[in-house]
Design a protein around this motif. Structure first.
Motif, PDB file in Angstrom:
ATOM      1  N   LYS A 149       0.838  -1.206   0.000  1.00 49.82           N
ATOM      2  CA  LYS A 149       0.000   0.000   0.000  1.00 49.82           C
ATOM      3  C   LYS A 149       0.872   1.255   0.000  1.00 49.82           C
ATOM      4  CE  LYS A 149      -3.935   2.059   2.459  1.00 49.82           C
ATOM      5  NZ  LYS A 149      -4.856   1.942   1.319  1.00 49.82           N
ATOM      6  N   ILE A 150       0.626   2.142  -0.963  1.00 49.78           N
ATOM      7  CA  ILE A 150       1.366   3.393  -1.039  1.00 49.78           C
ATOM      8  C   ILE A 150       0.904   4.301   0.095  1.00 49.78           C
ATOM      9  CG2 ILE A 150       1.798   5.450  -2.442  1.00 49.78           C
ATOM     10  CD1 ILE A 150       1.358   3.643  -4.907  1.00 49.78           C
ATOM     11  N   ASP A 151       1.870   4.904   0.763  1.00 50.32           N
ATOM     12  CA  ASP A 151       1.566   5.742   1.918  1.00 50.32           C
ATOM     13  C   ASP A 151       1.536   7.199   1.478  1.00 50.32           C
ATOM     14  OD1 ASP A 151       1.295   6.894   4.391  1.00 50.32           O
ATOM     15  OD2 ASP A 151       2.559   5.405   5.378  1.00 50.32           O
ATOM     16  N   GLU A 152       0.365   7.706   1.273  1.00 47.72           N
ATOM     17  CA  GLU A 152       0.219   9.084   0.777  1.00 47.72           C
ATOM     18  C   GLU A 152       0.611  10.114   1.827  1.00 47.72           C
ATOM     19  OE1 GLU A 152      -0.256   9.705  -2.246  1.00 47.72           O
ATOM     20  OE2 GLU A 152      -0.983   7.783  -3.004  1.00 47.72           O
ATOM     21  N   GLN A 153       0.530   9.755   3.093  1.00 51.93           N
ATOM     22  CA  GLN A 153       0.789  10.724   4.159  1.00 51.93           C
ATOM     23  C   GLN A 153       2.259  10.800   4.533  1.00 51.93           C
ATOM     24  OE1 GLN A 153      -1.820  12.579   5.074  1.00 51.93           O
ATOM     25  NE2 GLN A 153      -3.008  11.346   3.641  1.00 51.93           N
ATOM     26  N   GLU A 154       2.933   9.675   4.455  1.00 54.45           N
ATOM     27  CA  GLU A 154       4.304   9.606   4.962  1.00 54.45           C
ATOM     28  C   GLU A 154       5.244  10.447   4.099  1.00 54.45           C
ATOM     29  OE1 GLU A 154       7.364   8.597   7.468  1.00 54.45           O
ATOM     30  OE2 GLU A 154       5.257   8.118   7.706  1.00 54.45           O
ATOM     31  N   SER A 155       6.120  11.214   4.739  1.00 54.67           N
ATOM     32  CA  SER A 155       7.115  11.990   4.000  1.00 54.67           C
ATOM     33  C   SER A 155       8.193  11.073   3.464  1.00 54.67           C
ATOM     34  CB  SER A 155       7.755  13.041   4.917  1.00 54.67           C
ATOM     35  OG  SER A 155       6.793  14.004   5.288  1.00 54.67           O
ATOM     36  N   GLY A 156       8.499  11.244   2.192  1.00 53.32           N
ATOM     37  CA  GLY A 156       9.556  10.464   1.567  1.00 53.32           C
ATOM     38  C   GLY A 156      10.800  11.301   1.381  1.00 53.32           C
ATOM     39  N   TYR A 157      11.497  11.084   0.284  1.00 54.91           N
ATOM     40  CA  TYR A 157      12.734  11.801   0.003  1.00 54.91           C
ATOM     41  C   TYR A 157      12.427  13.283  -0.186  1.00 54.91           C
ATOM     42  CZ  TYR A 157      17.280  12.735  -2.105  1.00 54.91           C
ATOM     43  OH  TYR A 157      18.540  13.216  -2.378  1.00 54.91           O
ATOM     44  N   ASN A 158      13.173  14.158   0.499  1.00 54.61           N
ATOM     45  CA  ASN A 158      12.968  15.608   0.442  1.00 54.61           C
ATOM     46  C   ASN A 158      11.542  16.015   0.822  1.00 54.61           C
ATOM     47  OD1 ASN A 158      15.592  16.111  -0.288  1.00 54.61           O
ATOM     48  ND2 ASN A 158      15.172  16.032  -2.485  1.00 54.61           N
ATOM     49  N   GLY A 159      10.916  15.222   1.701  1.00 55.00           N
ATOM     50  CA  GLY A 159       9.604  15.571   2.217  1.00 55.00           C
ATOM     51  C   GLY A 159       8.450  15.344   1.284  1.00 55.00           C
ATOM     52  N   ILE A 177      11.815 -10.815   9.342  1.00 51.11           N
ATOM     53  CA  ILE A 177      10.429 -10.781   8.879  1.00 51.11           C
ATOM     54  C   ILE A 177      10.286  -9.642   7.884  1.00 51.11           C
ATOM     55  CG2 ILE A 177       8.078 -10.109   9.566  1.00 51.11           C
ATOM     56  CD1 ILE A 177       8.399 -11.600  12.137  1.00 51.11           C
ATOM     57  N   GLY A 178       9.537  -9.883   6.807  1.00 50.65           N
ATOM     58  CA  GLY A 178       9.158  -8.826   5.877  1.00 50.65           C
ATOM     59  C   GLY A 178       7.655  -8.832   5.698  1.00 50.65           C
ATOM     60  N   GLY A 179       7.020  -7.677   5.875  1.00 52.42           N
ATOM     61  CA  GLY A 179       5.563  -7.632   5.754  1.00 52.42           C
ATOM     62  C   GLY A 179       5.095  -6.310   5.197  1.00 52.42           C
ATOM     63  N   SER A 180       3.781  -6.177   5.053  1.00 53.11           N
ATOM     64  CA  SER A 180       3.226  -4.907   4.580  1.00 53.11           C
ATOM     65  C   SER A 180       1.719  -4.898   4.744  1.00 53.11           C
ATOM     66  CB  SER A 180       3.566  -4.670   3.112  1.00 53.11           C
ATOM     67  OG  SER A 180       2.772  -5.478   2.262  1.00 53.11           O
ATOM     68  N   VAL A 181       1.168  -3.682   4.722  1.00 50.28           N
ATOM     69  CA  VAL A 181      -0.248  -3.512   4.448  1.00 50.28           C
ATOM     70  C   VAL A 181      -0.397  -3.647   2.936  1.00 50.28           C
ATOM     71  CG1 VAL A 181      -2.226  -1.946   4.583  1.00 50.28           C
ATOM     72  CG2 VAL A 181      -0.519  -1.989   6.421  1.00 50.28           C
ATOM     73  N   ARG A 182      -1.397  -4.406   2.486  1.00 59.08           N
ATOM     74  CA  ARG A 182      -1.578  -4.638   1.047  1.00 59.08           C
ATOM     75  C   ARG A 182      -2.474  -3.544   0.460  1.00 59.08           C
ATOM     76  NH1 ARG A 182       2.397  -8.128   2.351  1.00 59.08           N
ATOM     77  NH2 ARG A 182       1.661 -10.113   3.206  1.00 59.08           N
ATOM     78  N   GLU A 183      -2.211  -3.185  -0.785  1.00 58.82           N
ATOM     79  CA  GLU A 183      -3.048  -2.187  -1.455  1.00 58.82           C
ATOM     80  C   GLU A 183      -4.406  -2.800  -1.784  1.00 58.82           C
ATOM     81  OE1 GLU A 183      -4.745   0.658  -2.304  1.00 58.82           O
ATOM     82  OE2 GLU A 183      -2.622   1.275  -2.198  1.00 58.82           O
ATOM     83  N   GLU A 184      -5.483  -2.228  -1.218  1.00 58.75           N
ATOM     84  CA  GLU A 184      -6.814  -2.802  -1.455  1.00 58.75           C
ATOM     85  C   GLU A 184      -7.555  -2.127  -2.608  1.00 58.75           C
ATOM     86  OE1 GLU A 184      -7.906   0.353   1.722  1.00 58.75           O
ATOM     87  OE2 GLU A 184      -6.160  -0.850   1.161  1.00 58.75           O
TER      88      GLU A 184
END
Length: 472
Positions: free
Chosen positions: A367-377, A397-404
């Motif tokens: 799931k793409i995180d629209e809120q989280e700041s990435g590179y250069n904010g 362990i490797g996990g994620s929230v899946r894109e629904e």
């Protein structure tokens, strides 16, 4: 007389009782008056001592009692005068089931693990590998018990698949075609229409995609079975055939996923400390003197929850202060094991759950995180992925929230050029009653590596499958 297991005999205080011990000889010491034979049957790391007084067993029979031979002993359980053992057996009769010559590869001497890999069918009888395999069993029991007690359903996903979960392309093909006379189409590509399944198929790299189907029906499932990677990786951390645990849970968000990962791994570590005391003490003494302390440290600490962008800053600050890494460490790089271990072992000194990785280095379904700041904010550059990082191991362990979202998932599939022909069934989960969901994957052998203190993943599975090695 019914056989008594060595583990039960050593715990028994029913002295004076006649019992039968059956097992394999570890050592045999002789003197004029008495013979001492150490026998192990795999039920415990500990041997039981058989005391054979002079004249009780024929000399020719005693000569056959060599290291590795299999024997049956009937005798009396007595309290042992020797230190380090509570009881021993005074022999009344001894039968040699199977002799063992001087060419037995597992003689009592300090062979290297590399040497013992040549004899994986016999190394299981050594103390070290007996301990590792008993712990492996216990970890499997811990996993099933944890998920059963928490309301998960054990879900069996296929080993033969037409889809590549990770998009990596490093898969073993499954075919019944004549490889010396392959049917091809007009473009020169292999025509699979006459193959067993009528299409190109491979051994699975993960049960996750099918596991998501189970989660959207049963709510919470887990898989636990073999997976396969055709990576030409000759490292101490990679196998071509290994076991994976993959829970998948409907309606789970990122904080809940991290809670699950931490709770699950602590449960497994505690199970090992509670149920594998003798084996862990042996491995702590012989293999890794910090093992038990490290396991206890996992239980004693809350895991750090660290966004990838913050982790990169910490690593770059360390480099600026003179810390040297073999691999580069810029925003957008996939962290190497040395980076992960620095964060866990040197900086935080406790396990770390790293989150919000760059989208480009993670799988299409995250799931793409629209809120989280990435590179250069900037937003939209990271995904809700999680890696649990452990001392000695790195990622465990490797996990994620899946894109629904159907539309967002389709965008990723198209951007990454993932073949649609094999993905229609997976996309149905986003078309018909889509729901938020999350899950993780744990490489079972990575867990065993950590719990045993062993240094090479080939030494925590009975018969390792690696490049140029498919013996036994």
């Amino acid at each position: 007389m019914a056989r008594t297991k060595v583990i039960d005999a050593l715990q028994s205080t029913d002295y004076g009782k006649d019992i039968t011990i059956k097992g394999w000889v570890r050592t045999h010491r002789s003197s004029k008056a008495v013979d001492f034979i150490a026998v192990n049957d795999g039920s415990t790391i500990k041997n039981i001592q058989i005391v054979v007084d002079n004249g009780v067993v024929e000399e020719e029979t005693l000569k056959q009692v060599t290291t590795g031979s299999c024997i049956c002993v009937e005798g009396t359980l007595v309290e042992s005068p020797a230190q380090g053992q509570a009881s021993e057996v005074h022999c009344k009769s001894l039968v040699v089931y199977g002799g063992c010559g001087a060419d037995y590869p597992m003689q009592k001497k300090g062979q290297s693990f590399e040497y013992m890999r040549q004899y994986a069918h016999l190394r299981l009888r050594t103390n070290t590998f007996g301990a590792v395999m008993r712990i492996r069993h216990n970890m499997a029991m811990a996993i099933h018990t944890y998920f059963h007690e928490h309301g998960y359903f054990y879900f069996h996903t296929p080993l033969i698949t037409a889809s590549d979960c990770e998009g990596a392309g490093q898969m073993f093909q499954v075919t019944t075609k004549n490889l010396y006379n392959l049917k091809k189409d007009k473009e020169g590509k292999i025509d699979y229409s006459d193959d067993f399944f009528g299409k190109q198929t491979s051994l699975t790299v993960s049960g996750q995609l099918e596991g998501e189907l189970g989660a959207t029906a049963l709510g919470a499932i887990y898989t636990f079975g073999p997976t396969f990677r055709a990576e030409n990786s000759n490292t101490p951390r990679h196998l071509a055939e290994f076991w994976m645990i993959e829970p998948e849970v409907a309606f789970m968000d990122l904080p809940e996923l991290m809670d699950l990962e931490e709770d699950f791994i602590k449960y497994c570590v505690k199970w090992a400390l509670d149920n594998c005391k003798d084996d862990l003490e042996f491995l702590n003494k012989m293999i890794d003197k910090g093992l038990i302390e490290r396991l206890q440290g996992i239980l004693a600490n809350d895991f750090v929850r660290l966004p990838y962008t913050e982790g990169i800053k910490i690593l770059q600050e360390a480099i600026a202060k003179g810390k040297k890494f073999e691999f580069p460490c810029e925003w957008g790089d996939d962290l190497a094991s040395e980076h992960e271990r620095y964060l866990v072992e040197e900086y935080f000194k406790k396990p770390v759950i790293m989150t919000n990785y760059p989208k480009a280095i993670k799988a299409f379904y995250m799931k793409i995180d629209e809120q989280e700041s990435g590179y250069n904010g900037k937003s939209g550059q990271t995904v809700q992925g999680t890696d649990v990082l452990f001392p000695q191991i790195g990622e465990i362990i490797g996990g994620s929230v899946r894109e629904e979202s159907y539309d967002l998932l389709m965008n990723e599939i198209e951007e990454r050029n993932i073949p649609m022909k094999d993905m229609a069934w997976y996309l149905d989960t986003r078309k018909y009653g889509s729901c938020p969901h999350a899950g993780f994957g744990l490489g079972f052998e990575r867990l065993i590596l950590f719990v045993t203190g062993m240094q090479n993943i080939r030494d925590v599975i009975p018969f390792p499958r690696t490049p140029n090695n498919a013996e036994f």
